[in-house]
Structure formats: structure tokens, C-alpha cells
Design an enzyme around this catalytic site. Structure first.
Site, mmCIF file in Angstrom:
data_model
loop_
_atom_site.group_PDB
_atom_site.id
_atom_site.type_symbol
_atom_site.label_atom_id
_atom_site.label_comp_id
_atom_site.label_asym_id
_atom_site.label_seq_id
_atom_site.Cartn_x
_atom_site.Cartn_y
_atom_site.Cartn_z
ATOM 1 N N CYS A 74 -14.219 -44.524 -43.243
ATOM 2 C CA CYS A 74 -13.923 -45.820 -43.855
ATOM 3 C C CYS A 74 -12.841 -45.652 -44.923
ATOM 4 C CB CYS A 74 -15.224 -46.383 -44.413
ATOM 5 S SG CYS A 74 -15.112 -47.338 -45.899
ATOM 6 N N CYS A 77 -13.398 -46.719 -48.503
ATOM 7 C CA CYS A 77 -14.327 -45.853 -49.231
ATOM 8 C C CYS A 77 -13.558 -44.784 -50.004
ATOM 9 C CB CYS A 77 -15.297 -45.169 -48.273
ATOM 10 S SG CYS A 77 -16.347 -46.340 -47.408
#
Lengths: 173, 624
Positions: A74, A77
Site C-alpha cells: 500500500c 502506507c
């Protein structure tokens, strides 16, 4: 026989149209605002390292717990990670990382590259646990107090403002 | 002023539709087989007026007439002319006008081009098509009027969403609309065929070109949308199983099935009711898709402003359509006694239809399931790529095998005389697959199967060029292209490389075989946005190739929005794909780099796939 088939086809269409009608009057955007103020009970999360489980008991001594949902795949993230590292220096808060639908090796590499801000690390390989927390995309974070009541929910990467916000809340103590 | 012209023309069009319906019904009473000239004239007038109406909306966008709400909400005086024009159909109201144009023009053309079919059948088609036109005209006039006026007149518009300011998105909606709104004409024709009992192969002949037209445009529309998603959304993928993407795919499956079953109806005069169901289904799915997107039930990149009244109108319209279809289908349905030999071309075409129905039902379930669980149990779930990939991909393997064998078979009764060739071709496919696996990298079982079956289809379609005395060029091109499409998607999926990391100006980072160097950052000013342009040098240490990519972070002014523009370098072997995003209050930038093999061939395969359809259309026109 033909009659039965015909009426079931007709009923099927009526059913579909009925559902469409009901959906029209619903709010389509998924909203977890109501989560704030609710108590999260029955936490049971599998440890990242072994097959042991974390439950509410393990977190009951924390003044505040931030649950952060993340994964190595991700990209946002990565963006929020420095902020989590910063937050991990704070005294009154423990961070619980839930590794979401990830491969172990990739997750470890991620933490090795960017640092590990998590006091507890658990895994949610098929994403089922996260659904119970009302998560529909990552990163998301949930701030809990020592009674497991949700104080705030953060959708998307934690930015500097969120970080300041959390610091303000936890430093009141 | 433009508002008055527009409203007036819409009103006239409603009137013309009523006149057409009235005079058509009158025309049914006369005993000769001629449709009165007046109907032709009125129909031509109707098409002309609706086009003029659309042009008056376009001119409102061009001159930035912000007294119209639609223009005010979707345009801005500083926008480049091209996007002012494309803004006309980049919103709910304008796009509905485009709907009606296609309904009307198709209605007129169908009337003109089908002169050797029975009068009653053509007249009923016209009546039903005009009922559809009326439905949409009322919808536009009373609920979604692009000519509504706002008072006091704003001086400036709100601007078009920046991600829609793109050449691909300017042509994506019209292509797609010709596809799925075009399917309305064979919906009307199917109803007319049920009413007038015109069920012979003549019916198949009268609609096959219309199915082809809509199929070709639907295919191209989906392609352009995918290309846009690929370079604009910055994830490097081109298909996300987004509910709205699915909504465009559902009619495509139905059209593809129809395209094939029509062959059986035309040649063998069987599968009539099945063909009718597919005709009705295609347009019903198109309207269902429109309902899902416009009512705001679904959340996706395509979301239009949410308005339950709008949804309710389309839902009522949809229900009436379904009701009428089911009613006529049920009263006219006769169980067929088609004799179909299990080893014949008919069976293989039916198999194609089963596969298409399988895909259709899978995608339909995946799209509707979240809506159903939400409505019935308040349970929010989302169905994503893992579902579609795991259900659809294994079945594609079998589908490709049948697709390779099917065209080799004969009508009525087939004998496999060429079994030996099929086996040789299959072994060829196996060898090529393992060569790929050996020379590059090992593949998973399912990728092996996908690649084997697609190569098998490619080889067998390729040999079709030489085999028969009379070759079916359009079919070979389309099947060959589909084989290549799946083959390239398979390879692309397997051999894509992705790197994700943070980098600051002047920094170099080595990851595997690559060296990344963020050489420069520049701020450029353009008329409707400013852009931070990164200059990234990527050197491949294995091949000593150095390339420079320039991703952008754009800040649009009207409305103020941040977008990330991927930098893509394309060649015949691979795409280099790079996006850069800023990290909040940090000097680092997040870099996402992807190397995607054979990307351009995926697009080319889809273009040649639809070219096959186009060629078939051309051939039919020549034969007539």
C-alpha cells in the site's frame, strides 16, 4: 411446469427491481462516523510472529492504543509511516499494527526499510478481522482509550495534522 | 436565448415522436406494404432537430453561457476549447441528450435501411423505438434538463473535473453510448418481431448489422476507457472490476452472445426465442447500468451527482421495459423443437453463448451482490478483483479451447477429420508455452494454462487463413485478436515488475537491477493548471540502458484539485510506467515504478478485435 418457470422469472425481476428501489433511498457512501464513541469488545487478533492471539486483556494497561491498518503493497502506507515512527516516541500511546492481506516477507522488508513503530504486530491475512473494525481501505487508523472506546477514526494516511491532533489528545493525561 | 432554443427543440421533438407513433399506427391499417413518405420525413425531421438541439448545447459550452446550470457546473471560461466541447457530454444532463440523439438517429436509419422487410415489423419497431425516445425526452425535460436557467447569472463556471479533461475521456462516452444505446434498436426490433410474428431468418438479417455496429463501438468504448484508466488513475492497471466498468461489460457479453446466436438463426432458422431474449437483455442491461451509475447507488470513479428522483425515474422506465419484454415474451413463447446435433457448428455456437452467459452472470452477481446485501441486511461488503479473477480466469482456459475448435466444425452435422491437425497445433502451443516459461521465468499453473490455450487459439485461427476454400476473414481476425489479447494479458500479468519507494531530490537508490536518480524538479505554469515535473533517471544495470521519465504532480485551478500524472514510455516490447506523489510536509517523494511488457499489444489486439466486427459490417454491406 412452464407456468412455474414463468412466474419465478417474473418474481425474480420484481425482486431485483424491489431491491433497487430500496437502495435508492439509502446513503451510498460507506460511513463509519458512528463508530466513534463505541466500545470495541472481543478483540482477538493473531500475532504476526507466531500463532498466539492478542485479546482486549493485552491492551488494557495502555492509556491509549492506536490501531493502524497497513500493508507493504500500500503506497499511502509508506507515506504515513514516518508519522507513525514519530508517534511511537510518545509515552501515553501504544501502536497496534494490523498487517492487512500481505506477504510476511514483504511486510518484514517494509519494516526493515522504514522502521518499526509498532508495539504489537498482528496479521490479518484474508482481511476478515479488519472488516469487524469497519475498515474498507487501507491505511486507516483507530484511536482507542483504555476502555476500548473509539475516540477518533482516521481514514487514509495519517498526516501531520492528524499527528498533532493525536498528540494533543494523549498529552492531556 | 440558447436555453429557449433548446427547450423549444426538445418540446418539438416530443411532438414529433407523438406524430410518428400516431401516423405509424394509422399506417398499420392500410393494406399495402408501403410506409407513407410522411413517416420518413417526420423521422428525418426528428433526427435533424435533436442534432440541432445538441449543437445549441455545445455552443452554450463554447461561448461559456453560464446562465445554463449545466454549463455553470461543468465548464469554465479559461478551459481549452476542446474540453469546453467535450464537457457537453461529460455530465449527466448533456450525456442524456446524447442518449436521445443515438436513439433517434438509429430509429431513422433502421427505417431507411430495412426496406425489404415486412411493413408491420418495421412500423412496430419504429413505434417502440419512439416510445423509448419519448421516455428519455420526458426524463430530460422534467428532471434533467440541460437547458435549465440559473438566476442571477454567475460570471464564472465551476469548471470540469480535471481528471475528465483528457482526450481519451472526450471520446470514451460517445463511443460507449453508440454501443449500448445503439442496442435499443434491436430491443425495439425484437419486440416488433414478437408482436408481428416475424421470426424467420429475415429477422436475423434485419438486425445483424445493428448488433455489429453496437458491438464494435462498445468494444472501442471499453478500450478507450481502459487506456484512460491506465495512464490517468496512476495504478498501472487497466481493468479494476469497478462496478461501473462492469456495467459496460455486461451488455458487451450479451452482444457477443447475440452476435453468435444470430448466425444460427440466420443459417439454420433455430434458436429464435433465445436470440430474442438476448436482444431484450442487451438493452435492459444497458439501462440497468445507466440506472446504477446515475442513481448514485454505486460509488466509483464515474459517480454523477446523487439524485434519488433521477434514479426513481430510470427505475420506473426500466421496470416498464422489463414488464413489457416479459409480457410479450411469455404470451408468444412456444417451446421450440429445434433439432441440433451435438457435434455441429450450432452446438459450438451455443457453447459460446453458455460461456458468455456464465461471464455475464458472474459479473452481474459480483456487481449487484453488494447492493443486495446492503439493501437487505445493512451489511456493507465489496466484491473485488480476487472474486472475478478466481471465478473467470480458469473458465477462460476452457472457453479459448472451444473457441479454437468451434469454427472448424460444420453446420448440421460435423465430423472431426482434422483431429490430427488439432493435436499438432495443441502440441505447438505446449512447446511455445514451455519455451516462454523456460527462457523467462517459471509461471504458475493457471498462467501456463491460459498461455497454452491462447496460443492454441492463435495457431488454429492463423491456419484458418489457408484452410478453407472460402475463408471468413472477419471471424478469423476477431478470433485471432482475442487469442492474442488473452495471450498478451497473460504475459503482461506474469512478467510485470513493480517497485515502490521514497526518494528526494538528488538522491540515488539502487533496487535489484535498477538505479533510480531524482535529477531535477521543475515548476511549470499552464493556462488551467501548474505542474511539478520530476526528472527521474532510471538505469538498468543489466543492460546499461538509461532512460529519463518525467512524472507530474498537477495542481488544477478550477476546481482546485491535485492529480498525479504518470510518465509512460512505450515501445513494442514494454511500457515503463512511473508515478510520483508528494509526501505531506516532507522532502521525499513517493515513487512507483512499473515495467509492463507488451502493454501496447493489448490495446492493438482490442483494436483488431473490433476491426474484425467492422470488416464483417463492410462485407455485409457489400453483399447487399
Amino acid at each position: 411446469m412452464q407456468k412455474i418457470i414463468k412466474s419465478s422469472i417474473a418474481l425474480l425481476f420484481i425482486f431485483i427491481i424491489g431491491v433497487f428501489f430500496v437502495s435508492l433511498n439509502k446513503n451510498p457512501s460507506y460511513d463509519t462516523k458512528n463508530l466513534t464513541g463505541k466500545e470495541i469488545i472481543n478483540i482477538k487478533l493473531e500475532s504476526f510472529e507466531n500463532n498466539e492471539f492478542f485479546t482486549n486483556k493485552d491492551f488494557s494497561d495502555n492509556k491509549y492504543t492506536l490501531i493502524n491498518f497497513w500493508a507493504s503493497w500500500c503506497a499511502p502506507c509508506r507515506i504515513e509511516h514516518p508519522n507513525l515512527m514519530e508517534l511511537s516516541k510518545e509515552q501515553n500511546i501504544k501502536i497496534l499494527g494490523i498487517n492487512f492481506k500481505d506477504r510476511k516477507a514483504n511486510a518484514l522488508k517494509f519494516l526493515e526499510d522504514l522502521g518499526n513503530p509498532y508495539d504489537y504486530l498482528v496479521k490479518d491475512v484474508n482481511g476478515k478481522q479488519s472488516v469487524n473494525f469497519g475498515i474498507y481501505g487501507i491505511p486507516e487508523s483507530i484511536l482507542l482509550n483504555n476502555k476500548f472506546v473509539v475516540i477518533k477514526k482516521f481514514i487514509g494516511p495519517l498526516n501531520m495534522d492528524d499527528l498533532e491532533n493525536i498528540k494533543r489528545i494523549i498529552r492531556v493525561l | 436565448m440558447l436555453s429557449n432554443i433548446g427547450n423549444f427543440l426538445l418540446f418539438i421533438n416530443i411532438l414529433l415522436s407523438f406524430i410518428i407513433i400516431y401516423s405509424s399506427l394509422n399506417c398499420l391499417k392500410s393494406s399495402n406494404n408501403l410506409i407513407s413518405k410522411n413517416i420518413y420525413r417526420t423521422s428525418l425531421l426528428q433526427s435533424t432537430f435533436i442534432i440541432v438541439c445538441f449543437f445549441s448545447l455545445i455552443s452554450a459550452f463554447i461561448v461559456s453561457d453560464f446562465s445554463l446550470i449545466t454549463v455553470y457546473q461543468n465548464s469554465h471560461s479559461l478551459k481549452p476549447l476542446f474540453y469546453k466541447i467535450s464537457g457537453t457530454w461529460g455530465n449527466h444532463e448533456g450525456s442524456l441528450l446524447l442518449w436521445v440523439i443515438i436513439l433517434t438517429i438509429f430509429s431513422f436509419l433502421f427505417l431507411v435501411f430495412n426496406k425489404n422487410h415486412p411493413k408491420n415489423y418495421r412500423v412496430y419497431t419504429l413505434v417502440i423505438q419512439n416510445l423509448l425516445i419519448l421516455g428519455f425526452l420526458f426524463f430530460i425535460l422534467f428532471n434533467s434538463n440541460p437547458f435549465s436557467v440559473i438566476k442571477p447569472f454567475p460570471k464564472e463556471g465551476l469548471g470540469l473535473n480535471p481528471i475528465l479533461q483528457d482526450p481519451a475521456l472526450a471520446i470514451h462516452p460517445p463511443l460507449l453510448y453508440i454501443g449500448f444505446v445503439g442496442s435499443s434498436i434491436y430491443f425495439s426490433a425484437a419486440m416488433a418481431s414478437l408482436i408481428t410474428n416475424y421470426s424467420a431468418s429475415g429477422f436475423a438479417q434485419s438486425i445483424k448489422n445493428w448488433v455489429l455496429v453496437s458491438w464494435v463501438f462498445q468494444t472501442l468504448g471499453i478500450l478507450v476507457g481502459s487506456i484512460w484508466a491506465y495512464y490517468e488513475l496512476g495504478w498501472g492497471g487497466f481493468w479494476f472490476w469497478d462496478p461501473v466498468e462492469n456495467a459496460s461489460l455486461l451488455p458487451w457479453f450479451a452482444m457477443t452472445a447475440l452476435l453468435h446466436s444470430l448466425l444460427v438463426l440466420e443459417k439454420r432458422n433455430s434458436l429464435y426465442f433465445w436470440t430474442i431474449i438476448l436482444c431484450l437483455l442487451t438493452f435492459t442491461l444497458s439501462v440497468t447500468g445507466t440506472f446504477l451509475v446515475r442513481s448514485g447507488i454505486l460509488n466509483s470513479v464515474h459517480t454523477f451527482a446523487n439524485d434519488p428522483a433521477r434514479g426513481l425515474y430510470i427505475l420506473i422506465f426500466l421496470s416498464l421495459m422489463i414488464l413489457a419484454s416479459i409480457y410479450f415474451l411469455f404470451i408468444k413463447y412456444k417451446p421450440s423443437h429445434d433439432q441440433i446435433n451435438s457435434n455441429s457448428k450450432e452446438t459450438f455456437i451455443l457453447i459460446n453463448n453458455w460461456f458468455m452467459m456464465f461471464y455475464l452472470i458472474t459479473v452481474l452477481l459480483g456487481t449487484l451482490y453488494p447492493i443486495f446485501t446492503d439493501a437487505l441486511s445493512d451489511n456493507k461488503i465489496s466484491v473485488g478483483p480476487p472474486f472475478y479473477n478466481s471465478v473467470i480466469i480458469p473458465i477462460v482456459v476452457v472457453f479459448l479451447l472451444f473457441m479454437a475448435i468451434g469454427p472448424q466444425t460444420k453446420w448440421i452435422k460435423n465430423k472431426f477429420t482434422n483431429l490430427k491437425y488439432l493435436l499438432i497445433m495443441f502440441s505447438g502451443a505446449l512447446i511455445i508455452n514451455f519455451a516462454i516459461a523456460y527462457f523467462f521465468r517459471s509461471l504458475s499453473l493457471i498462467s501456463n494454462l491460459i498461455i497454452i490455450s491462447s496460443i492454441f487459439l492463435i495457431i488454429s485461427s492463423f491456419f484458418d487463413f489457408f484452410r478453407k476454400p472460402r475463408i471468413n476473414l472477419p471471424r478469423i481476425i476477431s478470433h485471432l485478436s482475442f487469442g492474442f489479447l488473452i495471450f498478451f494479458i497473460g504475459l503482461n500479468h506474469n512478467f510485470s515488475v513493480e517497485k515502490d519507494f521514497n526518494l528526494k531530490l538528488g538522491e540515488t537508490k539502487k533496487i535489484d537491477n535498477y538505479n533510480f536518480y531524482l535529477q531535477d524538479l521543475k515548476l511549470n505554469q499552464y493556462s488551467n493548471y501548474k505542474a511539478v515535473v520530476g526528472k527521474l533517471q532510471i538505469s538498468n544495470l543489466a543492460t546499461n540502458e538509461i532512460r529519463t521519465l518525467k512524472p507530474e504532480i498537477r495542481i488544477y485551478n478550477n476546481p482546485e484539485t491535485l492529480t498525479y500524472e504518470a510518465s509512460i514510455q512505450t515501445n513494442f516490447f514494454r511500457d515503463y510506467y512511473l508515478t510520483m506523489s508528494n509526501i505531506d510536509r516532507s522532502e521525499y517523494y513517493n515513487i512507483k515504478f512499473q515495467e509492463k511488457p507488451l502493454m501496447i499489444w493489448i490495446w492493438i489486439s482490442v483494436i483488431t478485435l473490433s476491426f474484425g466486427g467492422f470488416l464483417s459490417l463492410f462485407r455485409n454491406a457489400k453483399n447487399n
